[in-house]
Write an enzyme that holds these catalytic residues in place. Sequence first.
Site, PDB file in Angstrom:
ATOM      1  N   ASP A 166      24.726   4.818  -2.560  1.00 44.23           N
ATOM      2  CA  ASP A 166      25.116   6.063  -2.567  1.00 44.23           C
ATOM      3  C   ASP A 166      26.633   6.380  -2.500  1.00 44.23           C
ATOM      4  O   ASP A 166      27.426   7.057  -3.190  1.00 44.23           O
ATOM      5  CB  ASP A 166      24.832   6.795  -1.110  1.00 44.23           C
ATOM      6  CG  ASP A 166      23.143   7.616  -1.455  1.00 44.23           C
ATOM      7  OD1 ASP A 166      22.494   7.395  -0.499  1.00 44.23           O
ATOM      8  OD2 ASP A 166      22.857   7.742  -2.656  1.00 44.23           O
ATOM      9  N   ASP A 189      16.569   7.210 -10.107  1.00 47.06           N
ATOM     10  CA  ASP A 189      16.478   7.529  -8.534  1.00 47.06           C
ATOM     11  C   ASP A 189      15.154   8.427  -8.247  1.00 47.06           C
ATOM     12  O   ASP A 189      14.627   8.002  -7.396  1.00 47.06           O
ATOM     13  CB  ASP A 189      17.721   7.846  -7.759  1.00 47.06           C
ATOM     14  CG  ASP A 189      17.658   7.543  -6.434  1.00 47.06           C
ATOM     15  OD1 ASP A 189      18.538   8.236  -5.805  1.00 47.06           O
ATOM     16  OD2 ASP A 189      16.888   6.871  -5.846  1.00 47.06           O
TER      17      ASP A 189
END
Lengths: 249, 423
Positions: free
Chosen positions: B344, B198
């Site tokens: 998330d 990420d």
Amino acid sequence: MTVAAGIGYALLALGPSLSLFIAVIAKKPFLILTVLSSTLLFLVSLIVLSGVWRAFLPLKSTTWWPYGILIITSVGLQEVLRILFWKVYKRLEDILDAFADRVSKPRLYLADKMQIALAGGLGHGVAHAVFFCLSLLTPAFGPATFFVDRCSNMPFFLVSALISLGFVTIHTFSMVIAFNGYAEGKKTDQIFVPVVHLVAGMVTLINLASGGCIVGIPILYFVAALTLLHCGKMVLRRFTENLSRPESS
Amino acid sequence: MAQNQKPPSILETIGEEIIRIVTPVSICMLLVVLLVTILNSNSSDSSSSLASMATIAYSENSSDSFWDKFKGALLNSLAFVAIVTVVTFVLVLLFYFRCTKFLKIYMAFSAFIVLGFLGGEIALFLIEKFRIPIDCITFLVVLFNFTVVGVISVFMSKMAILITQAYLVVIGMLVAYWFTRLPEWTTWALLVAMSLYDLAAVLLPGGPLRLLVELAISRDEDIPALVYEARPVRYNDSGQRQRRMWRVRGSAGSNSVENLNSESNSSSNANTVSNSMNYQNETRLAVVEEGFHPVSVSELATAPLIPPSLQSTQDGQEGSSSENLLLEGIGLGSSGAIKLGLGDFIFYSVLVGRAAMYDFMTVYACYLAIIAGLGITLMLLALYQQALPALPVSVLLGVLFYFLTRLLLEAFIVQCSINLIMF
């Protein structure tokens, strides 16, 4: 001893905090954030302490003075962190006041400051209850229960829930006293809080003696009641002073 | 008595946006922890772990040595990250060639599969565990309705926002629960690898997510993506309408956080960055469970958060003004709301769910670490004012706290509590 008993123990330790949370804190998002950050601070202090003491564990349970040293170091670290917390809060207060000026709203009232202190204390208290009591409560949801030799009158879970309740009270309200003490510069309040914390910690040493919890827990509750009374007196005094002066502090 | 008409202080409303995003994250984590404790209490995890792309390189045995497990977990996570990278690049390519319709249909299909099949399987586990008397036909009808309403609510934005939010949380919870069925070492290695990925994908100049973001900005278009949007905060002061738009973008399993300030609300300026930032995309992998049903999580990326009229218009000019008109009409008053990509939710919940498989103390510690990481990310967002990945800080803090708790804290606390020594 079944789910009902497990929930019962959990509520015993955390019931008053839950009511405080729902009644006072849940409405103001900033207070929720304060609770979370002070919980995190308590956790970090616990991790540091466990890191330091890991090498010496497991302690022999026959002598009491290693535990005494453990408590003194722990309480010392947590009081130092409380002062740190206060300093951060001071800076935050300035930022919030500046923000309030910018959006042309009134600055923080005395009640707001007290609520922030209460939220901070509640965070500490909840962290204590969660880590010392709730995290060990998992077996209580099962079919049996557990007794400790030294305190064989009540299940272990009940004893630890009761002790946690006392400590939750002490943590919650001593933060209010401490913040006020630092704000006003009153030495008595500033000394009161660490002393009370240390005394409460030392009182649990009595639990090491066989059957000691019968004496230890009432003394702990006495200390908690003392904290509560002192906090109440102080808050009353500050609010009446505040009312007699029209401008807010 | 004090005067009754004291104007409300700032303490009433400050921090509201953050709480509106922390609450659903917490709810998702709580649901996953509950599911894990209820469904995993009888069997040990490694016996019923699923075969998926994440275990393509190595499937763990509890009898392997430490180094074997470690190497195997690393290989697994590298394979997973490689596949995710490839799929993200494919997504970028598709977006570049304007195959938006295909993407949206694909994503709707995947939401259907997640809700229908994964949700159905978990429902079956629960029925089995609690011995609920229910017959097949009722179950199928209820499941089908539940799934269809879910697909409609995340892809057509005319539903009540609470239902959309609830379904997004449910989708996150279902996928996270399935991820917790992976073997233990692989899970931890995967979490760390995904957060590093990420970080790279959003911040490096060649990263796929950054490319996607820049493409979308330059075209002023919307990427279809599954994203959770907190309810917009309504400010009561009708003074100047300054809006602050916070966007947390989730892309390809990673999430970037972006903060925009949009000054005027009624400008038909096509270059208002605000409406172009309505994209999140998340590409995930097909999770093959015993070769049974491929679930492609890549569609987890898209949910149009702006009214359909904006979706259909290709040129930004019309889009922005009609968006503003529509938003004014609905009365949302486009004051910014934080958006968090579903990736998330999923990875945070996987972390907490895996911590729940050990003990509850680790759950509390990891929960606090993740929330702290989320807060830090939002603060960095306010500071740096550019796209930031939301996964690394929280996940790395969470992993750190998990290992610290498991190795250090637990022995300390148990020692103290058993002797009834507390402070």
